[in-house]
Design an enzyme around this catalytic site. Sequence first.
Site, PDB file in Angstrom:
ATOM      1  N   CYS A   1       1.444  -9.509 -14.761  1.00 32.28           N
ATOM      2  CA  CYS A   1       2.124  -9.695 -16.034  1.00 32.28           C
ATOM      3  C   CYS A   1       1.141 -10.150 -17.115  1.00 32.28           C
ATOM      4  O   CYS A   1       0.258  -9.396 -17.489  1.00 32.28           O
ATOM      5  CB  CYS A   1       3.319 -10.633 -15.876  1.00 32.28           C
TER       6      CYS A   1
ATOM      7  N   HIS B   1       6.226  -7.251 -12.020  1.00 29.67           N
ATOM      8  CA  HIS B   1       6.115  -8.400 -11.118  1.00 29.67           C
ATOM      9  C   HIS B   1       6.289  -7.947  -9.671  1.00 29.67           C
ATOM     10  O   HIS B   1       7.424  -7.786  -9.210  1.00 29.67           O
ATOM     11  CB  HIS B   1       7.193  -9.440 -11.447  1.00 29.67           C
TER      12      HIS B   1
ATOM     13  N   GLU C   1       5.941  -9.738  -7.107  1.00 31.50           N
ATOM     14  CA  GLU C   1       6.583 -10.825  -6.365  1.00 31.50           C
ATOM     15  C   GLU C   1       8.093 -10.848  -6.567  1.00 31.50           C
ATOM     16  O   GLU C   1       8.806 -11.541  -5.836  1.00 31.50           O
ATOM     17  CB  GLU C   1       5.966 -12.173  -6.766  1.00 31.50           C
TER      18      GLU C   1
END
Length: 211
Positions: free
Chosen positions: A84, A193, A195
């Site tokens: 990001c 992202h 994650e």
Amino acid sequence: MIAIIDYGMGNLKSVYQAISEVNNALQHKQEIIITADKAKIDSADKIIFPGQGAMPDCMQEIEKLNLKQTIINAAKNKPFLGICLGFQMLFTHSQEGNVDGLNIFAGKVVRFENNASEKLKIPHMGWNNIYINQQNAAAKILFNNVENSTRYYFVHSYYVVPDDQNIIAATCNYGKDFACAIAKDNIFATQFHPEKSSASGLQIIENFLKF
């Protein structure tokens, strides 16, 4: 050892949990630390560079902690994954706050332009398809076992325009095509992202940890 760089602006908990989940499933496990300690970053084998919020605030905190050169050196010398704002800060300059980045890659960070015909919602938030650049050899490492047009999770109002189009690892379309990932040599970075992107995101993390 994997060092997740902590300069007070990253989504560290979710990044750490995702890295740990993947790491625990690997045969050769690595120590994972969250740190702003320059010596520990220097000694780490791999670097994760997350970020969220506003780029001027992120750069200010990095400067305050005297981490700028440490991050630049890490990107030159070891496997490095930006996420990001950790992607955007790798470039020369951002329109957001008219601030300079780390200038590891030449390029600019610009804001999505809204207009009446497209009616884009800004920030670009939610799941969107990414399209892998098959001509980029390093992209094949980052996206190993990831199908083209896989969906990933985005939250951003600005996007990167690299001077060197060859470093683009994947693109996404939001009103226009934009670079959503880059890969060159030891450096990988994503606007989305991983994650927060379920199994597809964990696959990217696994690919990086195995690199």
